[in-house]
Design a protein around this motif. Structure first.
Motif, short mmCIF file in Angstrom:
data_model
loop_
_atom_site.label_atom_id
_atom_site.label_comp_id
_atom_site.label_asym_id
_atom_site.label_seq_id
_atom_site.Cartn_x
_atom_site.Cartn_y
_atom_site.Cartn_z
N GLU A 125 3.63 15.97 123.55
CA GLU A 125 3.10 17.01 122.21
C GLU A 125 2.47 15.81 120.93
O GLU A 125 1.73 16.17 120.21
CB GLU A 125 4.26 17.98 121.81
N PHE A 126 3.17 14.87 121.13
CA PHE A 126 2.84 13.83 119.75
C PHE A 126 2.23 12.78 120.16
O PHE A 126 1.37 12.18 119.56
CB PHE A 126 4.31 13.44 119.12
N LEU A 127 2.34 11.91 121.29
CA LEU A 127 1.67 11.05 121.69
C LEU A 127 0.57 11.24 122.73
O LEU A 127 1.01 12.17 123.78
CB LEU A 127 2.59 9.62 122.26
N PRO A 128 -0.59 10.69 122.87
CA PRO A 128 -1.40 10.93 124.00
C PRO A 128 -1.20 10.72 125.20
O PRO A 128 -0.53 9.51 125.56
CB PRO A 128 -2.78 10.17 123.36
N ILE A 147 -4.80 5.63 109.37
CA ILE A 147 -3.71 6.16 108.29
C ILE A 147 -2.14 6.07 108.91
O ILE A 147 -1.39 5.75 108.17
CB ILE A 147 -4.20 7.66 107.96
N SER A 148 -2.10 6.34 110.17
CA SER A 148 -0.77 6.26 110.84
C SER A 148 -0.75 5.35 112.00
O SER A 148 -1.72 5.06 112.73
CB SER A 148 -0.50 7.61 111.23
N LEU A 149 0.33 4.68 112.24
CA LEU A 149 0.62 3.64 113.27
C LEU A 149 2.26 4.17 113.76
O LEU A 149 2.94 3.96 113.03
CB LEU A 149 0.29 2.54 112.90
N ILE A 150 2.13 4.51 114.98
CA ILE A 150 3.42 4.98 115.72
C ILE A 150 3.65 3.98 116.79
O ILE A 150 2.99 3.77 117.60
CB ILE A 150 3.51 6.26 116.17
N GLU A 186 7.69 4.97 112.73
CA GLU A 186 6.25 5.22 111.99
C GLU A 186 5.90 4.00 110.82
O GLU A 186 6.87 3.71 110.37
CB GLU A 186 6.15 6.41 111.64
N LEU A 187 4.95 3.67 110.93
CA LEU A 187 4.45 2.54 109.97
C LEU A 187 3.79 3.48 108.82
O LEU A 187 2.60 3.93 109.23
CB LEU A 187 3.91 1.40 110.50
N ILE A 188 4.15 3.29 107.62
CA ILE A 188 3.48 3.97 106.55
C ILE A 188 3.08 3.12 105.55
O ILE A 188 3.62 2.12 105.27
CB ILE A 188 4.16 5.23 106.13
N HIS A 189 2.13 3.49 104.58
CA HIS A 189 1.83 2.65 103.37
C HIS A 189 3.05 2.88 102.70
O HIS A 189 3.66 3.82 102.25
CB HIS A 189 0.71 3.06 102.50
#
Length: 270
Positions: A125-128, A147-150, A186-189
């Protein structure tokens, strides 16, 4: 009653354990929107897997995705839209060093697009779980700033990945481990959390903090619940969330806990 901002986490909060909206939840949220309250989804989910929920509820107010890194009104050109992006260099650096860092899957997204180094069935559901050729994560395909890096990492490798990110990119990047049974971070700013999106939405409608009510259940909801005028933890929330909340729903997300709480709080007849 004065206009409120109702800030909604999705998974484990607005959605039941089948990741679905119930009819009672939809009716409750539509009623509040019809009464003039600002019902706003504030989620860690990317837009691509939150849009259908927004559409099911039938609201026209801002949505916050990627834990605060994207705020927009779906299906509209809104002059208040903003995003907080990471860098292309970060994504390609992790891609090049994925084996020595113990990284299985890297998934990179912007508002509409997703790239990954390979498809995965681990969290469909979350990752392709399938990718077109142009969605493979390569220097040629990744042309803009994500914007997002998982990161899906090998068991026990989280600290190694976080250390490597902090050493090189820690001045502007923050790593957050997902809750639950997932080996995902998750990497976020740095400094971008759900509460920044919540406050931004409140500012657009001149709603002060005392009229913000926020609901959540997991680690990424902590800042939002703590910053709201009324932070409400779900009955199924982790202890850290219940500890900072102003209130806890009497029943959990799988028994319409959010809807029942809102019906009581706003004295709705549903």
């Amino acid at each position: 009653m004065d206009q409120h901002l109702i800030a909604l986490d999705l998974d484990g909060t607005t959605l039941n354990n089948q990741s679905a909206l119930t009819q009672e939840t939809i009716r409750t949220l539509r009623t509040l929107a019809d009464e003039g309250h600002i019902v706003s989804i504030i989620t860690g989910r990317p837009y691509r897997i939150a849009r259908h929920i927004y559409d099911q509820i039938g609201i026209k107010t801002p949505m916050v995705n990627f834990n605060g890194a994207l705020t927009h009104i779906p299906h509209e050109a809104w002059d208040g839209e903003y995003e907080v992006a990471l860098t292309r260099e970060l994504a390609l650096d992790l891609l090049a060093n994925r084996e020595q860092l113990g990284i299985k899957t890297i998934t990179v997204e912007d508002k509409y697009r997703v790239w990954a180094n390979h498809p995965t069935k681990d969290l469909p559901e979350f990752l392709p779980d399938h990718l077109r050729d142009d969605q493979l994560l390569t220097a040629e395909n990744l042309t803009g700033r994500p914007i997002s890096l998982i990161i899906e990492y090998q068991p026990g490798q989280a600290e190694k990945v976080i250390k490597a990110v902090n050493e090189k990119y820690g001045t502007f990047v923050e790593a957050r481990v997902w809750g639950g049974p997932y080996n995902i971070l998750e990497l976020i700013h740095r400094g971008t959390h759900k509460e920044s999106g919540m406050y931004y939405v409140a500012k657009q409608y001149q709603i002060n903090r005392s009229h913000i009510i926020a609901f959540g259940d997991e680690h990424n909801d902590l800042e939002m619940l703590d910053a709201a005028g009324r932070g409400v933890a779900m009955q199924n929330a982790i202890p850290d969330i219940k500890a900072i909340a102003d209130d806890v729903t009497p029943v959990d997300n799988d028994h319409d806990g959010l809807a029942k709480y809102l019906q009581e709080y706003f004295k709705l007849s549903i």
